[in-house]
Design a protein around this motif. Structure first.
Motif, PDB file in Angstrom:
ATOM      1  N   ALA A 169       0.834  -1.208   0.000  1.00  0.00           N
ATOM      2  CA  ALA A 169       0.000   0.000   0.000  1.00  0.00           C
ATOM      3  C   ALA A 169       0.870   1.261   0.000  1.00  0.00           C
ATOM      4  N   HIS A 170       1.945   1.228   0.773  1.00  0.00           N
ATOM      5  CA  HIS A 170       2.859   2.381   0.852  1.00  0.00           C
ATOM      6  C   HIS A 170       3.549   2.607  -0.499  1.00  0.00           C
ATOM      7  N   LYS A 171       4.011   1.517  -1.088  1.00  0.00           N
ATOM      8  CA  LYS A 171       4.738   1.583  -2.363  1.00  0.00           C
ATOM      9  C   LYS A 171       3.841   2.076  -3.507  1.00  0.00           C
ATOM     10  N   LYS A 172       2.563   1.652  -3.479  1.00  0.00           N
ATOM     11  CA  LYS A 172       1.665   1.965  -4.600  1.00  0.00           C
ATOM     12  C   LYS A 172       0.633   3.041  -4.256  1.00  0.00           C
ATOM     13  N   ASN A 173       0.842   3.664  -3.080  1.00  0.00           N
ATOM     14  CA  ASN A 173      -0.023   4.774  -2.655  1.00  0.00           C
ATOM     15  C   ASN A 173      -1.497   4.370  -2.603  1.00  0.00           C
ATOM     16  N   ILE A 174      -1.758   3.243  -1.945  1.00  0.00           N
ATOM     17  CA  ILE A 174      -3.119   2.713  -1.803  1.00  0.00           C
ATOM     18  C   ILE A 174      -3.663   3.072  -0.423  1.00  0.00           C
ATOM     19  N   LEU A 175      -4.852   3.648  -0.373  1.00  0.00           N
ATOM     20  CA  LEU A 175      -5.511   3.937   0.895  1.00  0.00           C
ATOM     21  C   LEU A 175      -6.354   2.728   1.275  1.00  0.00           C
ATOM     22  N   LEU A 176      -5.910   1.988   2.276  1.00  0.00           N
ATOM     23  CA  LEU A 176      -6.520   0.687   2.576  1.00  0.00           C
ATOM     24  C   LEU A 176      -7.953   0.790   3.074  1.00  0.00           C
ATOM     25  N   THR A 181     -10.061  -3.272  12.016  1.00  0.00           N
ATOM     26  CA  THR A 181      -9.465  -2.260  12.898  1.00  0.00           C
ATOM     27  C   THR A 181      -8.915  -1.082  12.107  1.00  0.00           C
ATOM     28  N   ILE A 182      -8.337  -1.359  10.937  1.00  0.00           N
ATOM     29  CA  ILE A 182      -7.787  -0.242  10.146  1.00  0.00           C
ATOM     30  C   ILE A 182      -8.813   0.309   9.151  1.00  0.00           C
ATOM     31  N   GLY A 183     -10.075  -0.129   9.289  1.00  0.00           N
ATOM     32  CA  GLY A 183     -11.169   0.504   8.558  1.00  0.00           C
ATOM     33  C   GLY A 183     -11.498  -0.081   7.204  1.00  0.00           C
ATOM     34  N   MET A 184     -11.008  -1.289   6.911  1.00  0.00           N
ATOM     35  CA  MET A 184     -11.295  -1.898   5.604  1.00  0.00           C
ATOM     36  C   MET A 184     -12.669  -2.564   5.597  1.00  0.00           C
ATOM     37  N   ASN A 185     -13.239  -2.697   4.412  1.00  0.00           N
ATOM     38  CA  ASN A 185     -14.431  -3.514   4.244  1.00  0.00           C
ATOM     39  C   ASN A 185     -13.978  -4.969   4.112  1.00  0.00           C
ATOM     40  N   VAL A 186     -14.702  -5.881   4.759  1.00  0.00           N
ATOM     41  CA  VAL A 186     -14.246  -7.276   4.831  1.00  0.00           C
ATOM     42  C   VAL A 186     -15.311  -8.235   4.309  1.00  0.00           C
ATOM     43  N   LEU A 187     -14.883  -9.180   3.447  1.00  0.00           N
ATOM     44  CA  LEU A 187     -15.729 -10.287   2.995  1.00  0.00           C
ATOM     45  C   LEU A 187     -15.102 -11.597   3.461  1.00  0.00           C
ATOM     46  N   LYS A 247     -22.760 -14.109   7.963  1.00  0.00           N
ATOM     47  CA  LYS A 247     -21.601 -13.235   7.745  1.00  0.00           C
ATOM     48  C   LYS A 247     -20.661 -13.741   6.651  1.00  0.00           C
ATOM     49  N   PHE A 248     -20.900 -14.959   6.160  1.00  0.00           N
ATOM     50  CA  PHE A 248     -20.054 -15.509   5.104  1.00  0.00           C
ATOM     51  C   PHE A 248     -20.683 -15.288   3.729  1.00  0.00           C
ATOM     52  N   VAL A 249     -19.821 -15.223   2.710  1.00  0.00           N
ATOM     53  CA  VAL A 249     -20.308 -15.037   1.341  1.00  0.00           C
ATOM     54  C   VAL A 249     -19.779 -16.179   0.471  1.00  0.00           C
ATOM     55  N   LEU A 250     -20.423 -16.372  -0.676  1.00  0.00           N
ATOM     56  CA  LEU A 250     -19.965 -17.378  -1.628  1.00  0.00           C
ATOM     57  C   LEU A 250     -18.631 -16.956  -2.227  1.00  0.00           C
ATOM     58  N   LEU A 251     -17.838 -17.947  -2.624  1.00  0.00           N
ATOM     59  CA  LEU A 251     -16.516 -17.663  -3.170  1.00  0.00           C
ATOM     60  C   LEU A 251     -16.592 -16.758  -4.404  1.00  0.00           C
ATOM     61  N   ASP A 252     -17.543 -17.013  -5.291  1.00  0.00           N
ATOM     62  CA  ASP A 252     -17.670 -16.195  -6.507  1.00  0.00           C
ATOM     63  C   ASP A 252     -17.946 -14.725  -6.160  1.00  0.00           C
ATOM     64  N   TYR A 253     -18.789 -14.510  -5.156  1.00  0.00           N
ATOM     65  CA  TYR A 253     -19.106 -13.145  -4.733  1.00  0.00           C
ATOM     66  C   TYR A 253     -17.849 -12.461  -4.187  1.00  0.00           C
ATOM     67  N   LEU A 254     -17.089 -13.208  -3.361  1.00  0.00           N
ATOM     68  CA  LEU A 254     -15.854 -12.666  -2.781  1.00  0.00           C
ATOM     69  C   LEU A 254     -14.873 -12.281  -3.892  1.00  0.00           C
ATOM     70  N   ILE A 255     -14.699 -13.173  -4.857  1.00  0.00           N
ATOM     71  CA  ILE A 255     -13.753 -12.917  -5.956  1.00  0.00           C
ATOM     72  C   ILE A 255     -14.120 -11.630  -6.692  1.00  0.00           C
ATOM     73  N   GLN A 256     -15.400 -11.473  -7.003  1.00  0.00           N
ATOM     74  CA  GLN A 256     -15.828 -10.349  -7.834  1.00  0.00           C
ATOM     75  C   GLN A 256     -15.892  -9.019  -7.082  1.00  0.00           C
ATOM     76  N   ASN A 257     -15.968  -9.086  -5.739  1.00  0.00           N
ATOM     77  CA  ASN A 257     -16.174  -7.859  -4.973  1.00  0.00           C
ATOM     78  C   ASN A 257     -14.997  -7.466  -4.076  1.00  0.00           C
ATOM     79  N   SER A 258     -13.890  -8.150  -4.210  1.00  0.00           N
ATOM     80  CA  SER A 258     -12.711  -7.839  -3.387  1.00  0.00           C
ATOM     81  C   SER A 258     -11.639  -7.132  -4.193  1.00  0.00           C
ATOM     82  N   ASP A 259     -10.930  -6.223  -3.535  1.00  0.00           N
ATOM     83  CA  ASP A 259      -9.739  -5.602  -4.117  1.00  0.00           C
ATOM     84  C   ASP A 259      -8.486  -6.405  -3.754  1.00  0.00           C
TER      85      ASP A 259
END
Length: 380
Positions: A111-118, A141-147, A161-173
């Motif tokens: 994140a530091h190297k690529k200037n990503i705001l987590l 704790t550091i404010g990220m959205n979690v799947l 609170k769990f999601v399907l693998l396909d949903y996680l793949i398509q909606n995660s950074d």
């Protein structure tokens, strides 16, 4: 007991030498020397992941108890052990704090190297056991959205609170793996990330694997990087370790030799589980709840001083984590000497986890103090 039991132990298991000698006859061997012949009259075996505990190793031996100083146990043929009435134990969660530290260092450095705001990103955690749960807490704790994806837990807990693998793949950074290696069955994880997995990527993602190399199919992974489906690749585990794929190594942003869980604290925890369970099984007479008396000190300061003035909380956390663990040192060692994978693991430098360190903040504020405490640091 009249006759001392005989134990064969991997000679790279730390803190073990001298502990069991008063109660047992113990022989320390390199993992490559542990074979059927040397186990003929052994009662117990203490190993790491490199020793495959199966019919070939154990048939015709006297082994009644196997302890592995690791969280994983895919190197143990559990069906065979059950058939032969051999008790086995692993050390679940022993190095989860160490893997969290590795993960935090890797992610914050990228994140530091690529200037990503987590805090603007979504992380998908595949496998939410001891390690995955710590990663989840860190990310929140550091404010990220979690799947979260964990089919065994989802079935057991009937949780929403769990999601399907396909949903996680398509909606995660960011996607991170924290699963055991299951080669078959409904929860098979062998080559979980294959061509079909990467085909579902709808945007470039950061990919992190600290679980088992075989969870990701090497050829599919290399193609995904070349096709720009992966923006950053962090690998601590590899198919066919210690003979790792040189082309894949060159495609990674951070590459390390299966040491995510190698903090001195994690090693001490794993050895303690083995010793205490073995003591209990054979009724050796060692004091209950044994733990190493002294864990080595790292070559950095126990106190971390950070001036918070004009810094974001991500920058502050980055500085704290980097003080405890400089991940690019491990990365450089592997790249400079790919053929010494095992030696790098055996001679790994002392690394201590967050809870070893004391943090002094200059120009601090309540929000950052709370975050630092939640991450496990001690605040002065």
């Amino acid at each position: 007991m009249n006759k001392k039991i005989k134990i064969i132990a991997d000679d790279k298991i730390p803190f073990l030498k001298g502990v069991l000698e008063p109660f047992a006859s113990i022989q320390y061997l390199n993992y490559s020397q542990i074979n059927n012949e040397v186990l003929k009259d052994a009662d117990s075996l203490i190993v790491r992941t490199r020793t495959k505990c199966d019919r070939n190793l154990l048939d015709g031996t006297n082994v009644k108890f196997i302890a592995t100083a690791t969280i994983g146990f895919d190197h143990i043929d559990t069906k065979y052990c059950k058939e032969k009435n051999i008790k086995w134990i692993n050390a679940p969660g022993c190095n989860s704090g160490s893997v969290l530290q590795y993960f935090a260092s890797a992610l914050l450095n990228i994140a530091h190297k690529k200037n990503i705001l987590l805090k603007e990103k979504t992380i998908g955690i595949i496998g939410v056991g001891n390690v995955g749960s710590k990663i989840e807490k860190f990310a929140r704790t550091i404010g990220m959205n979690v799947l979260l994806n964990d089919p065994p837990r989802e079935r057991m807990e009937s949780s929403q609170k769990f999601v399907l693998l396909d949903y996680l793949i398509q909606n995660s950074d960011i996607i991170t793996f924290h699963v055991p290696l299951n080669k078959d069955g409904v929860d098979r994880t062998f080559h979980l990330a294959d061509e079909n997995f990467f085909k579902k990527f709808n945007s470039p993602k950061i990919l992190i694997n600290t679980s088992r190399g075989e969870v990701i199919k090497t050829e599919a992974l290399k193609n995904a990087v070349k096709q720009k489906k992966i923006s950053s690749l962090i690998l601590d585990v590899w198919e066919n370790e210690p003979q790792i794929d040189n082309e894949l190594l060159n495609l990674t942003d951070i590459a390390t030799p299966h040491i995510a869980g190698y903090s001195a604290d994690g090693k001490a925890n794993g050895t303690a589980v083995c010793v205490n369970q073995l003591n209990k099984f054979f009724n050796l007479g060692l004091n209950e709840n044994w733990y190493p008396e002294e864990i080595p000190l790292p070559n950095n300061s126990i106190q971390i001083v950070v001036d918070c003035k004009d810094k974001s909380f991500q920058q502050i956390i980055y500085e704290l984590v980097n003080h405890t663990y400089k991940i690019f040192g491990d990365d450089a060692r592997l790249r400079n000497s790919i053929d010494t994978f095992e030696q790098q693991r055996a001679n790994y430098p002392v690394r201590r986890e967050f809870n070893f360190y004391k943090v002094k903040l200059l120009n601090g504020y309540k929000e950052i103090e709370n975050i630092i405490k939640q991450l496990g640091f001690n605040l002065e």
